[in-house]
Design a protein around this motif. Structure first.
Motif: not given
Length: 151
Positions: A51-65
């Motif tokens: 998800d790097a560089g994406s404008m969408e929120r991500s749960r990469y860290f386990g939480f919305s970020s």
């Protein structure tokens, strides 16, 4: 100093890498985070983040970020992944297919104070972009985290 004003990382996804290879390369980079330059290990994690560089929120860290800006990612990565920096050792378990179709790779990381902690990398095969056909990290959380429920 702008953390984005540096060349790309020396370690990056490649279609010949297995999910375990991708995890190993990220953990090696974080073990020596500041080699060959300041926060190169974190830059490597960001390069592998699907998800790097994406404008969408991500749960990469386990939480919305937010994953759009590297400097935002860097602060969260240094805080959340401190076990990886200057770690003594790590053991990567074989990849496991998840019911959702993603791939889980668990890693036991012995941090710089000698505590061994299990981490879960949720990997996906990229289907487009310059990393098409490469294993990328979708989520990265401690295996005992309450955020595991959101993976």
């Amino acid at each position: 100093r702008n953390p984005q004003n540096v060349p790309g990382p020396l370690v990056f996804p490649h279609e010949m890498q297995t999910p375990e290879d991708a995890v190993r390369l990220q953990l090696n980079a974080m073990r020596e985070n500041n080699v060959p330059r300041m926060n190169h290990g974190v830059q490597t994690l960001y390069e592998y983040a699907v998800d790097a560089g994406s404008m969408e929120r991500s749960r990469y860290f386990g939480f919305s970020s937010d994953m759009y800006h590297f400097d935002h990612f860097m602060g969260k990565a240094l805080w959340n992944f401190s076990d990886f920096i200057d770690s003594h050792d790590f053991k990567i378990h074989p990849a496991e297919k998840m019911e959702c179709g993603r791939t889980r790779v668990r890693a036991d990381v012995t941090n710089n104070v000698g505590e061994t902690v299990e981490w879960t990398f949720v990997m996906v095969l990229r289907t487009f972009s310059k990393y098409k056909g490469c294993w990328m990290t979708h989520r990265l959380v401690r295996s005992d985290s309450p955020n595991m429920a959101f993976i």
